[in-house]
Design a protein around this motif. Structure first.
Motif, PDB file in Angstrom:
ATOM      1  N   GLY A  90       0.803  -1.213   0.000  1.00 38.87           N
ATOM      2  CA  GLY A  90       0.000   0.000   0.000  1.00 38.87           C
ATOM      3  C   GLY A  90       0.835   1.261   0.000  1.00 38.87           C
ATOM      4  N   ASN A  91       2.095   1.174   0.461  1.00 47.40           N
ATOM      5  CA  ASN A  91       2.938   2.358   0.550  1.00 47.40           C
ATOM      6  C   ASN A  91       3.869   2.521  -0.642  1.00 47.40           C
ATOM      7  OD1 ASN A  91       1.885   2.982   3.040  1.00 47.40           O
ATOM      8  ND2 ASN A  91       3.337   1.683   4.117  1.00 47.40           N
ATOM      9  N   ILE A  92       3.788   1.623  -1.580  1.00 48.18           N
ATOM     10  CA  ILE A  92       4.734   1.640  -2.685  1.00 48.18           C
ATOM     11  C   ILE A  92       4.427   2.754  -3.656  1.00 48.18           C
ATOM     12  CG2 ILE A  92       5.510   0.343  -4.700  1.00 48.18           C
ATOM     13  CD1 ILE A  92       5.050  -2.150  -3.072  1.00 48.18           C
ATOM     14  N   ASN A  93       5.470   3.508  -3.960  1.00 48.59           N
ATOM     15  CA  ASN A  93       5.428   4.432  -5.089  1.00 48.59           C
ATOM     16  C   ASN A  93       4.184   5.312  -5.102  1.00 48.59           C
ATOM     17  OD1 ASN A  93       7.196   5.193  -7.000  1.00 48.59           O
ATOM     18  ND2 ASN A  93       6.697   3.603  -8.473  1.00 48.59           N
ATOM     19  N   LEU A 105      13.190   1.936  -8.195  1.00 49.33           N
ATOM     20  CA  LEU A 105      12.505   0.735  -8.666  1.00 49.33           C
ATOM     21  C   LEU A 105      13.446  -0.119  -9.517  1.00 49.33           C
ATOM     22  CD1 LEU A 105       9.731  -0.702  -8.792  1.00 49.33           C
ATOM     23  CD2 LEU A 105       9.267   0.619 -10.843  1.00 49.33           C
ATOM     24  N   TYR A 106      13.446  -1.442  -9.270  1.00 46.20           N
ATOM     25  CA  TYR A 106      14.297  -2.377 -10.013  1.00 46.20           C
ATOM     26  C   TYR A 106      13.470  -3.555 -10.494  1.00 46.20           C
ATOM     27  CZ  TYR A 106      18.269   0.150  -8.110  1.00 46.20           C
ATOM     28  OH  TYR A 106      19.168   1.132  -7.779  1.00 46.20           O
ATOM     29  N   GLN A 107      13.977  -4.220 -11.538  1.00 41.39           N
ATOM     30  CA  GLN A 107      13.342  -5.447 -12.030  1.00 41.39           C
ATOM     31  C   GLN A 107      14.399  -6.527 -12.227  1.00 41.39           C
ATOM     32  OE1 GLN A 107      10.311  -5.291 -15.073  1.00 41.39           O
ATOM     33  NE2 GLN A 107      10.974  -7.248 -15.944  1.00 41.39           N
ATOM     34  N   VAL A 108      14.069  -7.725 -11.788  1.00 39.70           N
ATOM     35  CA  VAL A 108      14.913  -8.908 -11.993  1.00 39.70           C
ATOM     36  C   VAL A 108      14.008 -10.004 -12.525  1.00 39.70           C
ATOM     37  CG1 VAL A 108      16.317 -10.667 -10.849  1.00 39.70           C
ATOM     38  CG2 VAL A 108      16.488  -8.294 -10.137  1.00 39.70           C
ATOM     39  N   ASP A 109      14.495 -10.752 -13.506  1.00 40.85           N
ATOM     40  CA  ASP A 109      13.728 -11.868 -14.047  1.00 40.85           C
ATOM     41  C   ASP A 109      14.223 -13.179 -13.454  1.00 40.85           C
ATOM     42  OD1 ASP A 109      12.069 -10.354 -15.681  1.00 40.85           O
ATOM     43  OD2 ASP A 109      13.529 -10.328 -17.316  1.00 40.85           O
ATOM     44  N   LEU A 115      11.160  -4.174   2.123  1.00 42.06           N
ATOM     45  CA  LEU A 115      11.241  -4.698   0.761  1.00 42.06           C
ATOM     46  C   LEU A 115       9.835  -4.707   0.178  1.00 42.06           C
ATOM     47  CD1 LEU A 115      12.804  -6.060  -1.555  1.00 42.06           C
ATOM     48  CD2 LEU A 115      12.333  -8.243  -0.457  1.00 42.06           C
ATOM     49  N   ASN A 116       9.591  -3.822  -0.779  1.00 45.88           N
ATOM     50  CA  ASN A 116       8.266  -3.669  -1.370  1.00 45.88           C
ATOM     51  C   ASN A 116       8.251  -4.267  -2.767  1.00 45.88           C
ATOM     52  OD1 ASN A 116       7.288  -2.118   0.866  1.00 45.88           O
ATOM     53  ND2 ASN A 116       8.475  -0.413   0.083  1.00 45.88           N
ATOM     54  N   LYS A 117       7.394  -5.265  -2.971  1.00 44.33           N
ATOM     55  CA  LYS A 117       7.281  -5.910  -4.278  1.00 44.33           C
ATOM     56  C   LYS A 117       6.058  -5.345  -5.002  1.00 44.33           C
ATOM     57  CE  LYS A 117       7.489 -10.122  -2.418  1.00 44.33           C
ATOM     58  NZ  LYS A 117       8.126 -10.425  -1.180  1.00 44.33           N
ATOM     59  N   LEU A 118       6.286  -4.697  -6.147  1.00 42.90           N
ATOM     60  CA  LEU A 118       5.191  -4.152  -6.936  1.00 42.90           C
ATOM     61  C   LEU A 118       4.581  -5.224  -7.823  1.00 42.90           C
ATOM     62  CD1 LEU A 118       7.064  -1.583  -6.282  1.00 42.90           C
ATOM     63  CD2 LEU A 118       5.786  -0.558  -8.134  1.00 42.90           C
ATOM     64  N   GLU A 119       5.437  -6.060  -8.391  1.00 38.77           N
ATOM     65  CA  GLU A 119       4.989  -7.154  -9.252  1.00 38.77           C
ATOM     66  C   GLU A 119       5.850  -8.351  -8.911  1.00 38.77           C
ATOM     67  OE1 GLU A 119       5.045  -8.349 -13.992  1.00 38.77           O
ATOM     68  OE2 GLU A 119       5.373  -6.274 -13.422  1.00 38.77           O
ATOM     69  N   CYS A 120       5.221  -9.495  -8.693  1.00 43.89           N
ATOM     70  CA  CYS A 120       5.987 -10.685  -8.336  1.00 43.89           C
ATOM     71  C   CYS A 120       5.231 -11.934  -8.764  1.00 43.89           C
ATOM     72  CB  CYS A 120       6.239 -10.734  -6.827  1.00 43.89           C
ATOM     73  SG  CYS A 120       7.259 -12.131  -6.323  1.00 43.89           S
ATOM     74  N   PHE A 121       5.966 -12.865  -9.338  1.00 47.92           N
ATOM     75  CA  PHE A 121       5.383 -14.149  -9.714  1.00 47.92           C
ATOM     76  C   PHE A 121       4.887 -14.909  -8.496  1.00 47.92           C
ATOM     77  CE2 PHE A 121       9.936 -14.299  -9.282  1.00 47.92           C
ATOM     78  CZ  PHE A 121      10.136 -15.325  -8.364  1.00 47.92           C
ATOM     79  N   CYS A 122       5.366 -14.525  -7.313  1.00 49.75           N
ATOM     80  CA  CYS A 122       4.939 -15.196  -6.080  1.00 49.75           C
ATOM     81  C   CYS A 122       3.530 -14.793  -5.661  1.00 49.75           C
ATOM     82  CB  CYS A 122       5.920 -14.918  -4.950  1.00 49.75           C
ATOM     83  SG  CYS A 122       6.029 -13.170  -4.477  1.00 49.75           S
ATOM     84  N   ARG A 125       9.426  -6.992  -9.767  1.00 45.69           N
ATOM     85  CA  ARG A 125       9.678  -5.547  -9.686  1.00 45.69           C
ATOM     86  C   ARG A 125       9.592  -5.168  -8.219  1.00 45.69           C
ATOM     87  NH1 ARG A 125       5.819  -2.258 -12.489  1.00 45.69           N
ATOM     88  NH2 ARG A 125       7.403  -0.668 -12.526  1.00 45.69           N
ATOM     89  N   PHE A 126      10.665  -4.550  -7.720  1.00 48.85           N
ATOM     90  CA  PHE A 126      10.723  -4.280  -6.285  1.00 48.85           C
ATOM     91  C   PHE A 126      11.440  -2.965  -6.010  1.00 48.85           C
ATOM     92  CE2 PHE A 126      14.755  -6.134  -7.266  1.00 48.85           C
ATOM     93  CZ  PHE A 126      15.651  -5.533  -6.393  1.00 48.85           C
ATOM     94  N   MET A 127      11.296  -2.539  -4.762  1.00 44.61           N
ATOM     95  CA  MET A 127      11.964  -1.333  -4.287  1.00 44.61           C
ATOM     96  C   MET A 127      12.301  -1.541  -2.818  1.00 44.61           C
ATOM     97  SD  MET A 127      10.395   2.518  -3.850  1.00 44.61           S
ATOM     98  CE  MET A 127       9.680   2.465  -5.468  1.00 44.61           C
TER      99      MET A 127
END
Length: 195
Positions: free
Chosen positions: A55-58, A103-107, A135-142, A159-161
């Protein structure tokens, strides 16, 4: 047994049952803080922390950008696959130096070795556990189940921050994923194939 003794036994039974009901009611209220303590001790990201973090992301106020911290924090990615899941699963990068607030992205690469459709679910954990809330995950396969057909390969984004509020003494964070096979989903897909 005298009527007086029977009445005394009934009163004692009612008293004990009342205490049992009160104890069960109290235990129900104690489950939430006990769950939080368990998540903190084991480093598992609890639902409340994930919800609060997401809820606090970006969410800049007044059109301003998220504050970026000049320091660098090392993020390490670790994966494991349950033995009954016929997949390879690994991050494209094992380590990444990040600036908190950016913001970063790792595959993550996954490959199904079997000839069948298989569904898996990734369970995340963070070490040290004190970094979990930062550790805030905006998009995650999890966030959802992943289904791969036989022989299929896929890249799954994260995608995380890291929050700029991460304590200064934490210089390295390990994000681990344990990938598990979901039996129920696989049996349901077989039913659909037959039907």
């Amino acid at each position: 047994m005298t009527p007086e003794a029977q009445a005394r036994n009934k009163r004692r039974t009612v008293w004990l049952l009342s205490l049992l009901v009160l104890g069960m009611f109290g235990f129900g209220f104690a489950l939430v803080p006990l769950y939080s303590v368990l998540c903190q001790v084991t480093g598992i990201q609890s639902v409340s922390i994930r919800s609060a973090g997401d809820g606090n992301i970006n969410q800049p106020t007044g059109g301003s950008a998220v504050r970026e911290d000049p320091r660098l924090v090392t993020i390490k990615f670790d994966t494991s696959v349950h033995p009954n899941l016929p997949w390879d699963f690994s991050p494209r990068k094992r380590n990444l130096k990040v600036h908190p607030g950016k913001l970063y992205q790792v595959d993550f690469a996954a490959h199904n070795h079997s000839s069948e459709v298989v569904t898996g679910q990734a369970i995340p954990s963070v070490a040290p556990w004190q970094a979990t809330a930062y550790l805030n995950k905006l998009e995650c396969f999890c966030f959802s189940q992943q289904t791969l057909t036989g022989g299929e390969s896929v890249d799954m984004p994260l995608r995380f921050m890291i929050s700029p509020d991460l304590p200064e003494e934490i210089r390295s964070v390990t994000l681990s994923y344990s990938l598990m096979k979901l039996e129920n989903t696989q049996s349901e897909s077989k039913k659909h194939e037959k039907g």
